[in-house]
Design a protein around this motif. Sequence first.
Motif, PDB file in Angstrom:
ATOM      1  N   ARG A 181     -26.703 216.728  58.708  1.00 30.70           N
ATOM      2  CA  ARG A 181     -27.116 217.135  60.063  1.00 30.70           C
ATOM      3  C   ARG A 181     -26.126 216.624  61.097  1.00 30.70           C
ATOM      4  NH1 ARG A 181     -32.680 217.891  58.921  1.00 30.70           N
ATOM      5  NH2 ARG A 181     -32.410 219.753  57.653  1.00 30.70           N
ATOM      6  N   GLY A 182     -26.055 217.331  62.220  1.00 33.85           N
ATOM      7  CA  GLY A 182     -25.309 216.853  63.388  1.00 33.85           C
ATOM      8  C   GLY A 182     -23.808 216.989  63.243  1.00 33.85           C
ATOM      9  N   ILE A 183     -23.094 216.700  64.339  1.00 35.79           N
ATOM     10  CA  ILE A 183     -21.647 216.876  64.320  1.00 35.79           C
ATOM     11  C   ILE A 183     -20.947 215.867  63.413  1.00 35.79           C
ATOM     12  CG2 ILE A 183     -21.195 218.145  66.485  1.00 35.79           C
ATOM     13  CD1 ILE A 183     -20.749 215.406  67.801  1.00 35.79           C
ATOM     14  N   PHE A 184     -21.611 214.720  63.152  1.00 38.09           N
ATOM     15  CA  PHE A 184     -20.986 213.730  62.268  1.00 38.09           C
ATOM     16  C   PHE A 184     -21.379 213.952  60.810  1.00 38.09           C
ATOM     17  CE2 PHE A 184     -21.157 211.565  66.421  1.00 38.09           C
ATOM     18  CZ  PHE A 184     -19.783 211.496  66.625  1.00 38.09           C
ATOM     19  N   LYS A 185     -22.080 215.039  60.583  1.00 39.94           N
ATOM     20  CA  LYS A 185     -22.496 215.401  59.226  1.00 39.94           C
ATOM     21  C   LYS A 185     -23.157 214.226  58.507  1.00 39.94           C
ATOM     22  CE  LYS A 185     -19.606 219.349  58.300  1.00 39.94           C
ATOM     23  NZ  LYS A 185     -20.399 220.434  58.000  1.00 39.94           N
TER      24      LYS A 185
END
Length: 316
Positions: free
Chosen positions: A18-22
């Motif tokens: 999830r999210g931009i930082f995976k």
Amino acid sequence: MPSLLRVEDIKKYFPVERGIFKKEVARIRAVDGISFSLDKGETLSLVGESGCGKTTVARLILRLLEPTSGAIYFKGQNISTLDRKEMFKVRGLMQIIFQDPFGSLNPRQRVGDIIGEALSIHNLAQDRRRERIGELLRTVGLEEECIWRYPHQFSGGQRQRIGIARALAVEPELMVCDEPISALDVSIQAQILNLLKELQERFDLSFIFIAHDLAVVKHISHRVVIMYLGKIVELAETEELYSNPLHPYTKALLSAIPTIEKRERIVLRGEIPDPSHPPKGCRFHTRCPIAKPECSEREPAPKEVTKGHLVSCYLF
Ligand SMILES: Nc1ncnc2c1ncn2[C@@H]1O[C@H](COP(=O)(O)OP(=O)(O)OP(=O)(O)O)[C@@H](O)[C@H]1O
Ligand SMILES: [Mg+2]
């Protein structure tokens, strides 16, 4: 004699990010500790509902995916540790046939080129190559003239035959067939199954055959593995499995086969659980018609009830 293929406790977990930082928020346990072996000339079927991990097992065997843990032995060699070059040699001995024969054939290539490309690993002279393509087409029940035609000019069953001819071109020892007849008309399904059986006898091929219902695999399998949520729940010789099913899940799958003398249909309640959060204890307990309280506590270990008949259930 060692097995042709031995799969030892393989696991494949896919990260859910999830999210931009995976950030990894969960892991899908697609295959969660599976072991079996396959002999030369044998057909072992993997059966289970959608999402239980059948295709993932197939892709792990061909090393199209790397396992999270566990090992795969092919002809006695641990292929999980081979480098690219060594794996290339082994890959030639294994082939995969997919469910959708159209999607797996390049629509812009003529049949002759599709099979010719697979043949290129053998370095045949031009005239011998042409002869061999014709031979392969006849072997799968197609006319030699087909070499000039494109995939869209064939029916689904014929396209699957082309896919089989292409797989045979490399002279494999193992064929992994991932639902090869699910997309075909019922009348055509039996023809393809018969063809595979015939090829097995002729070329001493070994098959891993994937299907989601037990009706399809009865006549071609030597042994059957029943999978549920990334695990093996039962494994037995075909005769034994169909006449003496032990696991409640296997019984439910068998009761879904339409037969002449109507057996009582066991309808499973609920949906297949989310493989990123499988139920505690026995994974099947949330849908099991005979679950006891202890089934939700600890996972049952696979037990060999009679020779070669394994089941993972507290009842045994
Ligand atoms: N590349 C991937 N990334 C993330 N999850 C995956 C990936 N491939 C498979 N999965 C998940 O792993 C689980 C097992 O999938 P798999 O395709 O092996 O099942 P299957 O038994 O072949 O199902 P079907 O009968 O629908 O073909 C599913 O929950 C699927 O969503
Ligand atoms: Mg699949």
